[in-house]
Design a protein around this motif. Structure first.
Motif, short mmCIF file in Angstrom:
data_model
loop_
_atom_site.label_atom_id
_atom_site.label_comp_id
_atom_site.label_asym_id
_atom_site.label_seq_id
_atom_site.Cartn_x
_atom_site.Cartn_y
_atom_site.Cartn_z
N LEU A 91 0.82 -1.22 0.00
CA LEU A 91 0.00 0.00 0.00
C LEU A 91 0.86 1.27 0.00
O LEU A 91 0.36 2.37 0.20
N GLU A 92 2.16 1.07 -0.20
CA GLU A 92 3.11 2.18 -0.26
C GLU A 92 3.15 2.97 1.04
O GLU A 92 3.23 4.20 1.05
N ARG A 120 -8.98 -2.89 -3.30
CA ARG A 120 -10.00 -1.86 -3.04
C ARG A 120 -9.56 -0.86 -1.97
O ARG A 120 -10.32 0.04 -1.62
N MET A 121 -8.36 -1.03 -1.44
CA MET A 121 -7.85 -0.06 -0.46
C MET A 121 -7.19 1.11 -1.18
O MET A 121 -6.65 0.95 -2.27
N ARG A 122 -7.21 2.28 -0.54
CA ARG A 122 -6.50 3.43 -1.09
C ARG A 122 -5.02 3.31 -0.72
O ARG A 122 -4.68 2.88 0.37
N LYS A 123 -4.17 3.69 -1.67
CA LYS A 123 -2.73 3.65 -1.43
C LYS A 123 -2.33 4.74 -0.44
O LYS A 123 -2.94 5.81 -0.39
N ASP A 141 -2.53 5.45 2.70
CA ASP A 141 -3.51 6.08 3.58
C ASP A 141 -3.75 5.19 4.81
O ASP A 141 -4.46 4.19 4.74
N ASP A 154 -7.40 4.37 5.76
CA ASP A 154 -8.31 3.67 4.85
C ASP A 154 -9.21 2.72 5.64
O ASP A 154 -8.73 1.93 6.45
N HIS A 180 -18.32 -1.23 4.88
CA HIS A 180 -18.07 0.08 4.28
C HIS A 180 -18.37 0.02 2.78
O HIS A 180 -18.09 -0.99 2.13
N GLN A 196 -16.93 1.24 0.32
CA GLN A 196 -15.74 1.00 -0.51
C GLN A 196 -15.48 -0.50 -0.74
O GLN A 196 -14.86 -0.88 -1.72
N GLU A 197 -16.00 -1.33 0.16
CA GLU A 197 -15.84 -2.79 -0.01
C GLU A 197 -16.69 -3.30 -1.17
O GLU A 197 -16.52 -4.43 -1.63
N GLU A 236 -17.05 -1.79 -4.13
CA GLU A 236 -16.64 -1.19 -5.40
C GLU A 236 -16.03 -2.24 -6.33
O GLU A 236 -15.51 -3.25 -5.87
#
Ligand SMILES: *Cc1c(COP(=O)(O)O)cnc(C)c1O
Ligand code: SF4
Length: 357
Positions: A51-52, A78-81, A83, A86, A245, A247-248, A250
């Motif tokens: 995830l950087e 589906r996670m944001r990098k 962050d 998240d 959530h 976002q899960e 998407e």
């Protein structure tokens, strides 16, 4: 209310036999979803690297020793990098905080050990029986109330299924069997549907209910072979998924999985857990309900967090939970408001939490 460092191996006397030990496994080639599961991320530092994110003192390999890290690539995507906040990452990242022992937080908050009536069979509520089909999951959620149960170390012999069978046959008031775990969709199609077909021979059963997080965390599980298996069942089928959530929900893979499920005619419900830092706002809860109904899934329960050791950082005060539901009700259709419940040991059902108006 910090009382010291959580003891390891507190649960070594608990055993949780698995019902599906009764069902012989097939020896088919692994399917695409099984290969994905085999390639899941199992190391917290690898997870944050992907995830950087840099290594950080709050990420704990030690916490991951008692309850390991497990995240599918599909869920990770589906996670944001880059962050830390998240909402998907928060659900799976082992934190140093988990090692702090908190008063009131136990290892069996819902009294499952007492509801065990036979090998892998939990009978807590009058008309429905829960079968612990496997100890395995496709993801390890840090708030999970089962995190201290050594399901996967279960030592049940494969010969005890007859007792479970006899139990079901002797309880005509049971009209619904719930397949749970762990996660029953971790079982191969052959094991899963063999079990369902055996259940269909019990005449007083009307429904099979499957509780699974796989449609959310590994939507590839819902492949054509699985849908064919579903469609061959005689009993009515209810599938309760578990998303916390929006976002899960998407992405293409999710859309395809739920299109297939909808086509198969299964009734789709969702349960969530109210989690600090994940879905503890009206905006998040509203977006979740809207994302669910867009995939034809109805919100069922919003669980108030079970007091399990290691999960205290996810807790919200009860008054805050009640206020969130009141606000939610003023903003969306009634059928999109999940019922806020808590599980209390010894009660005849989940306990609805009154939220007033
Ligand atoms: C939660 C639970 C059920 C299902 O309860 P519903 O309110 O019908 O969703 C059934 N058996 C056990 C042991 C449970 O923990
Ligand atoms: S998928 Fe369900 S049973 Fe498995 S760890 Fe997550 S909450 Fe617990």
């Amino acid at each position: 209310m910090i009382t010291g460092i959580a003891q390891k191996n507190q649960t070594k006397n608990l055993t949780f036999p698995l019902f599906s030990d009764a069902i012989p496994s097939g020896c088919d080639m692994p399917s695409a979803w099984q290969r994905q599961l085999a390639n899941a991320v199992r190391d917290p530092l690898e997870l944050i690297r992907l995830l950087e994110l840099p290594p950080a003192p709050w990420v704990s390999r030690e916490a991951a020793q008692s309850f390991s890290t497990l995240v599918t690539q599909s869920y990770l995507a589906r996670m944001r990098k880059a962050d830390w906040s998240d909402p998907l990452l928060r659900q799976v990242l082992p934190l140093t905080e988990e090692l702090i022992s908190i008063a009131d937080y136990g290892v069996d908050p819902v009294g499952d050990q007492h509801a065990l009536v036979s090998e892998g069979v939990l009978h807590k509520y009058y008309n429905r029986v829960l079968l612990v089909t496997t100890g395995a999951c496709a993801i390890h959620c840090r708030y999970c109330f089962r995190r201290h149960f050594p399901y996967s170390e279960a030592t049940a012999s494969r010969n005890h299924w007859q007792a479970a069978w006899d139990y079901l046959a002797a309880h005509p008031e049971v009209d619904e069997v719930i397949l749970s775990g762990g996660d029953p969709l971790v079982l191969s199609d052959q094991r899963l549907f063999d079990l369902c077909h055996k259940l269909e021979t019990i005449k007083h059963l009307k429904r099979i209910r499957i509780h699974s997080r796989l449609p959310i965390v590994l939507p590839e599980r819902i492949d054509e072979s699985f849908i064919n298996g579903l469609q061959a069942l005689q009993l009515q089928l209810v599938l309760v998924v578990h998303a916390n959530h929006a976002q899960e929900l998407e992405g293409e893979a999710i859309a395809t999985a739920f299109q297939r499920l909808r086509r198969s005619g299964v009734i789709l419900l969702n349960q969530s857990v109210l989690l600090r830092g994940v879905n503890d706002s009206v905006v998040a809860l509203k977006a979740l309900s809207e994302a669910l109904i867009a995939h034809s899934i109805l919100p069922y329960y919003l669980h108030y967090l079970d007091k399990v050791q290691g999960a205290a950082h996810f807790a919200l005060p009860l008054v805050e939970a009640q206020q969130l539901i009141r606000q939610l009700r003023s903003q969306i259709s009634g059928y999109l408001v999940p019922e806020l419940v808590v599980e209390e040991a010894g009660k005849p059902a989940k306990t609805p939490i009154p939220t007033g108006d």
